[in-house]
Design a protein around this motif. Structure first.
Motif, mmCIF file in Angstrom:
data_model
loop_
_atom_site.group_PDB
_atom_site.id
_atom_site.type_symbol
_atom_site.label_atom_id
_atom_site.label_comp_id
_atom_site.label_asym_id
_atom_site.label_seq_id
_atom_site.Cartn_x
_atom_site.Cartn_y
_atom_site.Cartn_z
ATOM 1 N N THR A 264 0.835 -1.198 0.000
ATOM 2 C CA THR A 264 0.000 0.000 0.000
ATOM 3 C C THR A 264 0.871 1.250 0.000
ATOM 4 O O THR A 264 1.821 1.359 0.775
ATOM 5 C CB THR A 264 -0.907 0.019 1.244
ATOM 6 N N ASP B 124 -4.181 7.595 3.492
ATOM 7 C CA ASP B 124 -4.131 6.136 3.630
ATOM 8 C C ASP B 124 -2.933 5.669 4.453
ATOM 9 O O ASP B 124 -1.903 5.260 3.898
ATOM 10 C CB ASP B 124 -4.138 5.450 2.258
ATOM 11 N N HIS C 38 -5.731 -0.132 3.377
ATOM 12 C CA HIS C 38 -5.588 1.328 3.373
ATOM 13 C C HIS C 38 -5.890 1.952 4.737
ATOM 14 O O HIS C 38 -5.326 2.995 5.063
ATOM 15 C CB HIS C 38 -6.538 1.946 2.337
ATOM 16 N N GLY D 140 -6.357 6.101 -4.751
ATOM 17 C CA GLY D 140 -6.652 4.908 -3.963
ATOM 18 C C GLY D 140 -6.636 3.679 -4.854
ATOM 19 O O GLY D 140 -5.659 3.420 -5.559
ATOM 20 N N GLY E 221 -3.017 4.069 -5.072
ATOM 21 C CA GLY E 221 -2.927 3.407 -3.780
ATOM 22 C C GLY E 221 -2.015 2.207 -3.780
ATOM 23 O O GLY E 221 -1.565 1.763 -2.725
#
Length: 273
Positions: free
Chosen positions: A37, A54, A89, A157, A200
């Motif tokens: 991530t 995130d 996330h 994301g 993301g």
């Protein structure tokens, strides 16, 4: 869930990506999360206030690495934002809030820590940094994109990944919404100076418009394949996956099945099957 994105992705993930964006990569690689991530640290040049997008999984080492990255530059974390609530996330958000004393803002109230949420159309200003919130549901119902106009960048994301394509997480994710979201991002890229995708997962993409157009073309092609598979006699999502996603790593077939269920629902709703 497939290869072939256009543009000039960075060779590596992590580090400075734009004048205002720095990535700290979480140590959670997998077929679904790619290299891991991407936790994004955003700061206006000359400011000491950082916005984190995130914080990533519940991994103490990663959360502290994000804080260390800010402190090495003489800056403090002032706000935490979530693109959506999936665990890779957002699972570390509560602990991150404890470590930094920040509120966590998200679209879904279940993932907020503090009184303020997020909605499409909002403008967030922290230490001179301007972020515009764009509603981009589809991957999940609570998916958001953050537009960083000063850098001509969008933080997407899971709506657009740095490598491959994403899933529509049926039943929460809806394909019609996802296609609308991609068209919204295409408008940003085509008419509002967005050049760079800060995803993301995966590397930065230097051709935002080309990447979004690829996603739209890919979705149209997959829909046509699913429709053909049904016409050929496939009756279950599993049968469609085996036929349509034969070119995809089998480790991704469970995710592909969620997307197929979303595609089947879309085709049914539009009277195409």
């Amino acid at each position: 869930m497939s290869s072939g994105l256009p543009g000039n992705p960075a060779d590596t993930v992590g580090g400075a990506a734009t004048a205002r964006a720095l990535c700290v990569l979480a140590p959670n690689p997998s077929p679904m999360t790619l290299d891991g991530t991407n936790t994004w640290l955003l700061c206006e040049p000359g400011s000491d206030q950082v916005v984190v997008v995130d914080p990533g999984p519940q991994d103490e080492g990663h959360l502290r690495a994000v804080i260390d990255a800010a402190e090495r530059q003489g800056r403090r974390i002032a706000l935490t934002l979530l693109t959506h609530g999936h665990a890779d996330h957002a699972a570390g958000a509560a602990r991150f809030a404890e470590l930094t004393g920040t509120q966590v803002r998200a679209l879904d109230p279940a993932h907020r820590l503090g009184e303020e949420g997020l909605t499409g159309g909002q403008v967030i200003e922290v230490g001179g940094l301007e972020l515009r919130v764009v509603a981009t549901p589809g991957h999940t119902s609570d998916s958001l994109t953050f537009h960083l106009p000063a850098d001509g960048a969008i933080l997407t994301g899971d709506t657009v990944l740095g490598r491959g394509t994403t899933m529509v997480a049926h039943p929460d994710g809806v394909l019609g919404d996802y296609l609308d979201s991609l068209r919204r991002l295409r408008t940003l890229a085509g008419e509002h100076g967005v050049r760079t995708v800060l995803p993301g997962h995966g590397p930065v993409l230097a051709d935002a418009l080309g990447s979004v157009e690829y996603y739209l073309a890919h979705r149209a092609a997959r829909l046509a394949q699913v429709e053909t598979a049904v016409e050929a006699g496939c009756r279950t999502a599993e049968e469609v996956v085996a036929r349509v996603y034969a070119d995809v790593d089998r480790a991704l077939w469970p995710a592909a099945e969620l997307s197929v269920r979303a595609q089947l629902r879309y085709l049914e709703d539009h009277g195409l099957i």
